[in-house]
Design a protein around this motif. Structure first.
Motif, PDB file in Angstrom:
ATOM      1  N   SER A 196       0.862  -1.191   0.000  1.00  0.00           N
ATOM      2  CA  SER A 196       0.000   0.000   0.000  1.00  0.00           C
ATOM      3  C   SER A 196       0.893   1.234   0.000  1.00  0.00           C
ATOM      4  O   SER A 196       2.013   1.213   0.530  1.00  0.00           O
ATOM      5  N   LEU A 197       0.406   2.286  -0.568  1.00  0.00           N
ATOM      6  CA  LEU A 197       1.159   3.539  -0.557  1.00  0.00           C
ATOM      7  C   LEU A 197       1.169   4.135   0.848  1.00  0.00           C
ATOM      8  O   LEU A 197       0.141   4.152   1.534  1.00  0.00           O
ATOM      9  N   ASP A 198       2.338   4.591   1.266  1.00  0.00           N
ATOM     10  CA  ASP A 198       2.501   5.267   2.546  1.00  0.00           C
ATOM     11  C   ASP A 198       3.371   6.489   2.267  1.00  0.00           C
ATOM     12  O   ASP A 198       4.576   6.494   2.521  1.00  0.00           O
ATOM     13  N   LEU A 199       2.759   7.525   1.730  1.00  0.00           N
ATOM     14  CA  LEU A 199       3.521   8.658   1.207  1.00  0.00           C
ATOM     15  C   LEU A 199       4.181   9.480   2.303  1.00  0.00           C
ATOM     16  O   LEU A 199       5.122  10.229   2.039  1.00  0.00           O
ATOM     17  N   GLY A 200       3.723   9.353   3.535  1.00  0.00           N
ATOM     18  CA  GLY A 200       4.335  10.079   4.634  1.00  0.00           C
ATOM     19  C   GLY A 200       5.444   9.299   5.319  1.00  0.00           C
ATOM     20  O   GLY A 200       5.941   9.706   6.367  1.00  0.00           O
ATOM     21  N   LEU A 201       5.859   8.176   4.715  1.00  0.00           N
ATOM     22  CA  LEU A 201       6.889   7.336   5.334  1.00  0.00           C
ATOM     23  C   LEU A 201       8.252   8.015   5.245  1.00  0.00           C
ATOM     24  O   LEU A 201       8.713   8.380   4.163  1.00  0.00           O
ATOM     25  N   VAL A 202       8.893   8.160   6.407  1.00  0.00           N
ATOM     26  CA  VAL A 202      10.265   8.681   6.485  1.00  0.00           C
ATOM     27  C   VAL A 202      11.054   7.738   7.377  1.00  0.00           C
ATOM     28  O   VAL A 202      10.619   7.413   8.484  1.00  0.00           O
TER      29      VAL A 202
END
Length: 397
Positions: free
Chosen positions: A263-269
């Motif tokens: 799944s997309l997790d665009l806030g992943l850092v």
């Protein structure tokens, strides 16, 4: 509080035979997958010069997390805080000149000072792979698919991966004009998944209106690639390029048969600062922290004099062991086939008998304390032995 001889340092622990055996079996399960994908195991020193560790850690924002010590020449050393940096050093130096890409694997501990109040370990065993010299989306997809295969080989179900991209976060920060100091604060909140701290940081920076909406939309995003493109595509070329890269990786993961786990997790850092492209973390049901993480780090090897693109991932061994226990896939460990009694004067017979049985592939222990009768039978049961044998009596138990 004084330290006693029987203590071990905070953050580390002993592993008793059963746990050590389960850990060895997990190592074998993962190594079997790594080898079938062409990855060769390497081992690097536990201790590195601080300069090498710092090259990788970047900019380790928390140098206090490093275990540091000095050699006899006064040079500063550090226990390795991750495996990617030592392997990058190895690939850039002793393996420089080998045919690319390099596919390398490891099973080893890393060391970081942790918040002991939260029960976190400072000695962290990891198993992972590094794919060096392959810049494209196919390499990113291979490492993610390999992680899926490794978790499956460990017998675990419900594995899910969150997929993001450094270029989306960095590009969006630039697009809305986040100052460097604020960016560091916001990234720290994103690493910790602290949405309240993130929202407070956005407010303190005076980011309001559309700019704040874009940033908050990033950390709260849950959706498809098409929805991500619709929401963020217009935030600049860097963000659009990163989204296009993710689109190609997702296409390849579809071909590899693992897209349904992603799944997309665009806030992943990620906490380490060397990542440059795709980043990802893996999760299992009932485990409250990622069991796997990784991503692309195309600038790290240049720190050691050999610019090469690279990507990789690390699996958290103790979290996988915990998941195996929770999911009931910890099969009984093989016990002894026999304990051989060793009465006085028959030592040579007992030892020779054990040698013959071991030559047949059996696991056999010779009792060295002269036990007999029920005492020996009790000991054999405690050791999980299938039977007790004696040079004087062919079969006692």
């Amino acid at each position: 509080m004084p330290v006693t001889r029987t203590q071990v340092p905070e953050g580390v622990r002993d592993r008793l035979p059963g746990e050590a055996a389960r850990m060895r079996r997990l190592s074998d399960q993962l190594d079997g997958v790594f080898r079938t994908w062409g990855y060769r195991e390497v081992a690097t020193p536990v201790i590195e010069y601080l300069e090498a560790v710092a090259a990788g850690a970047g900019n380790w924002g928390r140098p206090e997390d490093l275990y540091q010590l000095f050699d006899r020449k006064g040079r500063t050393l550090a226990l390795r805080p991750d495996m990617t940096t030592p392997i990058a050093r190895l690939a850039a130096t002793r393996l420089n000149g080998e045919s690319l890409p390099l596919r390398l694997a490891y099973f080893a501990p890393v060391f970081r000072h942790r918040d002991l109040r939260a029960g976190a370990a400072s000695e962290i065993w990891q198993a992972g792979v590094e794919l060096v010299g392959a810049p494209g989306e196919a390499a990113d997809a291979e490492v993610i698919a390999l992680a899926c295969a490794a978790v499956k080989a460990a017998g675990l179900e419900g594995f899910r991966i969150g997929l993001g991209h450094v270029g989306i976060v960095e590009g969006l920060f630039r697009a809305v004009g986040v100052a460097p100091g604020t960016a560091a604060e916001l990234k720290e909140a994103m690493v910790c998944r602290d949405l309240v701290a993130f929202e407070n940081g956005v407010a303190r920076a005076g980011l309001v209106g559309d700019r704040a909406e874009l940033l908050l939309g990033l950390v709260h995003f849950h959706g498809t690639l098409a929805q991500a493109q619709e929401r963020f595509q217009g935030a600049g070329a860097e963000v659009a390029g990163a989204l296009a890269h993710l689109a190609r990786v997702l296409e390849l993961l579809e071909a590899l048969g693992v897209a349904d786990r992603v799944s997309l997790d665009l806030g992943l850092v990620r906490s380490l600062g060397y990542y440059t492209g795709v980043v990802f973390e893996g999760y299992l049901p009932g485990i409250g922290a990622p069991v796997m993480g990784g991503g692309r780090y195309d600038n790290l090897l240049s720190e050691f004099g050999t610019p090469l693109a690279a990507t990789g991932c690390a699996l958290e061994v103790d979290r996988l062991l915990m998941a195996q226990e929770q999911q009931g896939c910890t099969a009984a460990l093989p016990g002894l086939d026999a304990v051989i009694a060793c009465p006085p004067g028959r030592e040579a017979d007992a030892i020779a008998w054990a040698a013959r049985l071991r030559a047949q592939g059996l696991a056999v222990e010779v009792d060295l304390l002269g036990r007999t009768g029920e005492e020996l039978a009790t000991y054999a049961r405690a050791r999980g032995a299938a039977r007790v044998l004696s040079p004087e009596v062919p079969s006692i138990h």
